[in-house]
Design a protein around this motif. Sequence first.
Motif, mmCIF file in Angstrom:
data_model
loop_
_atom_site.group_PDB
_atom_site.id
_atom_site.type_symbol
_atom_site.label_atom_id
_atom_site.label_comp_id
_atom_site.label_asym_id
_atom_site.label_seq_id
_atom_site.Cartn_x
_atom_site.Cartn_y
_atom_site.Cartn_z
ATOM 1 N N ASP A 19 0.826 -1.209 0.000
ATOM 2 C CA ASP A 19 0.000 0.000 0.000
ATOM 3 C C ASP A 19 0.861 1.261 0.000
ATOM 4 N N ASP A 20 1.851 1.296 0.905
ATOM 5 C CA ASP A 20 2.715 2.476 1.010
ATOM 6 C C ASP A 20 3.524 2.694 -0.260
ATOM 7 N N PHE A 21 4.057 1.613 -0.804
ATOM 8 C CA PHE A 21 4.870 1.747 -2.016
ATOM 9 C C PHE A 21 4.030 2.301 -3.165
ATOM 10 N N LEU A 22 2.822 1.778 -3.338
ATOM 11 C CA LEU A 22 1.959 2.259 -4.419
ATOM 12 C C LEU A 22 1.532 3.704 -4.171
ATOM 13 N N ALA A 23 1.180 4.017 -2.916
ATOM 14 C CA ALA A 23 0.726 5.376 -2.605
ATOM 15 C C ALA A 23 1.840 6.394 -2.839
ATOM 16 N N VAL A 24 3.051 6.069 -2.396
ATOM 17 C CA VAL A 24 4.159 7.005 -2.577
ATOM 18 C C VAL A 24 4.517 7.124 -4.061
ATOM 19 N N SER A 25 4.423 6.024 -4.791
ATOM 20 C CA SER A 25 4.678 6.086 -6.238
ATOM 21 C C SER A 25 3.660 6.999 -6.921
ATOM 22 N N ILE A 26 2.404 6.918 -6.500
ATOM 23 C CA ILE A 26 1.365 7.787 -7.061
ATOM 24 C C ILE A 26 1.669 9.243 -6.744
ATOM 25 N N ILE A 27 2.092 9.507 -5.491
ATOM 26 C CA ILE A 27 2.450 10.878 -5.125
ATOM 27 C C ILE A 27 3.580 11.391 -6.004
ATOM 28 N N GLY A 28 4.627 10.573 -6.152
ATOM 29 C CA GLY A 28 5.804 11.009 -6.899
ATOM 30 C C GLY A 28 5.544 11.182 -8.380
ATOM 31 N N ILE A 29 4.657 10.345 -8.956
ATOM 32 C CA ILE A 29 4.429 10.384 -10.408
ATOM 33 C C ILE A 29 3.280 11.308 -10.776
ATOM 34 N N VAL A 30 2.158 11.212 -10.039
ATOM 35 C CA VAL A 30 0.943 11.944 -10.420
ATOM 36 C C VAL A 30 0.918 13.352 -9.855
ATOM 37 N N TYR A 31 1.396 13.521 -8.635
ATOM 38 C CA TYR A 31 1.226 14.802 -7.953
ATOM 39 C C TYR A 31 2.512 15.625 -7.860
ATOM 40 N N SER A 32 3.478 15.330 -8.680
ATOM 41 C CA SER A 32 4.691 16.143 -8.714
ATOM 42 C C SER A 32 4.490 17.345 -9.620
ATOM 43 N N GLU A 33 5.329 18.371 -9.403
ATOM 44 C CA GLU A 33 5.249 19.583 -10.210
ATOM 45 C C GLU A 33 6.046 19.403 -11.496
ATOM 46 N N GLU A 34 6.243 20.489 -12.234
ATOM 47 C CA GLU A 34 7.038 20.421 -13.452
ATOM 48 C C GLU A 34 8.459 19.971 -13.110
ATOM 49 N N VAL A 35 8.914 18.934 -13.815
ATOM 50 C CA VAL A 35 10.181 18.298 -13.491
ATOM 51 C C VAL A 35 11.346 19.055 -14.131
ATOM 52 N N ARG A 36 12.405 19.295 -13.313
ATOM 53 C CA ARG A 36 13.631 19.916 -13.805
ATOM 54 C C ARG A 36 14.686 18.832 -13.974
ATOM 55 N N LEU A 37 15.286 18.779 -15.145
ATOM 56 C CA LEU A 37 16.110 17.643 -15.535
ATOM 57 C C LEU A 37 17.393 17.504 -14.705
#
Length: 616
Positions: free
Chosen positions: A170-188
């Motif tokens: 559960d935690d791994f999936l939830a944190v992955s969702i946070i990192g992928i779906v709810y992140s801002e514009e990514v700086r390379l």
Amino acid sequence: MSRAGTGKETIGRWIRTESGSAVLLVLVAVVALVWANSTLSNTYFELWHVELGFNVGPFGLHMDLHHWINDGLMVVFFFVVGLEVRQEFAHGSLRDRSRVRLALIAGVAGVVLPAVVYVSIVAASGGEGLEGWGAVVGTDTAFLLGALAIVGPRLSGQLRVFLLTLTVVDDFLAVSIIGIVYSEEVRLIPLLIALGCLVALWALGRTRQWRAAPYVFIVVVLWFATVTSGVHASLAGMLAGLLIPAYATRRHKVVEARQLFRDFWQSPSAASARAVNRGLAQGISVNERMHEVLRLPTALLIVPIFALANAGVDLRGGVLADSFRSPVTWGVIAGLVLGKLLGIGLATFFAVRLGAGRLPEGVGMGSVFGGAALSGIGFTVSLLIISLAFGSTSELGRLATVGVLVAMVLATLLGWSIFKVAAKLWGEETADLPMLLTPPVDPEVDHIRGPEDAQLTLVEFVDFECPYCAHATGSWKDLRARFGDDLRYVVRQLPHHPHGPIAARASEAASNQGMFWPWLDFVFTRQHALERDDLIGYATDLGLDVDRFVHDLDSDEVRQRVERDLASAEASGAHATPTFFIQGRRLLGSYDARALTAALETSRRGTRTKQIPSSS
């Protein structure tokens, strides 16, 4: 000591328990709600917008207090989660493939179905707030375990293990969702630096670096790079925790540390003290040492601060009434309460029925559904995603937060009700391994050292290759010196190391010649050499009839004797060595000489109290 002092110590110990930390979180959430709805509410909301930052040369970071908590302090929380997951994979429940499969199936279902429920409810009402679907995917592990300790079965150790395994997924999936779906514009460039830090952590772990400082330095750089990159730092926190090496305690390092302490005792100095500290650190994995340092501050400080900053919802102006007319609120409530219950419960039920996984011993399906209901307590992860999706002070953010708080109450009540029904209808009064020694000690068949009618009974399940059993560590000598003839010591076999079975049979073959205890004392000092030829050599050294010993070693009678002890271990809930029973009840927690002495003293006081006749 005064009663006030004793009371403070008792409260302090209780706060450190899972139920105590859960109650602390509830109190903090209530304080946040009262503060946000009081005449001082402006101070509450203004506090979290205070700007804080630093500059180091060309580098700097400036955020408001709310972001420092959500993107900074909470990274420590997810880092601790990552450490725990790595431990479970290294030497915990995730080593069992069937449990991993079951946790994976139930965990995925417990994330997908709540999201589907939320999206279905919100989409049917126009679709405003669809981006908040992530608020229902996560479970607050701390709250879950605290609620389980309060409303769950009287003994729920195995259910706790199952739920912990489940929350790993559960935690791994939830944190992955946070990192992928709810992140801002990514700086390379910062992202590449963060990836480089992850590679460095992996490489450091491969070198078996035991010092914590290099890991801490890389994790700090990783956090800074991740925050700057625009990816939410929670993902970096969990990944970093997963990369910190974990391994079982290495016995040879413990032995080396004992010698170092002996050197310090004989010649105390700063140099020898440093050597002792270094030796102790090398015996325990850096993962476990970091977890021990961070666990309590995370539970008692970081998560409560997060709750204070995120649980305060201004309910004035009809917000509460609006909440119960809002599809966002109901989507959160239904997603967490019903989605988690049905997703985890039904997925587990069908997975077990189809043979895709197995439940821990002692856990019934009623307890599983009760635990699934408690998994609807989203709190920490839910509030974090709400702040990312809507902003916690926006209208939708407030509506969703109300849903999380209501779901927390409903999920706890639902779990409590299911546990009560399971106990009444299906007899699931516990969800743990057996606690009582089965069968009881029998002088006719058991190996007993000390008077057969002694006041206290200590039973130990042993493996002759186990480096931590009482004879190997010297605990028995300390106990014998303390209790004398008031204590009888009983040994039963639980061979599970590679040479354990043949060593167990050898001890029973020696017992047939009346030499069980001399054999035990002799062989426990030679755990490094337990091959067949070694054991036959020990029989010669002890003066046994070697021909009879060799015959008995492979006899059906001796095999059945060991199998009888194995059956006793299974029936008594002993799955590893050493496992101790005091007065017929399994000892939980530490088993060093001091802990065993304290437990025996407690039992002795209890026995004396029962023997004192009550006054009329």
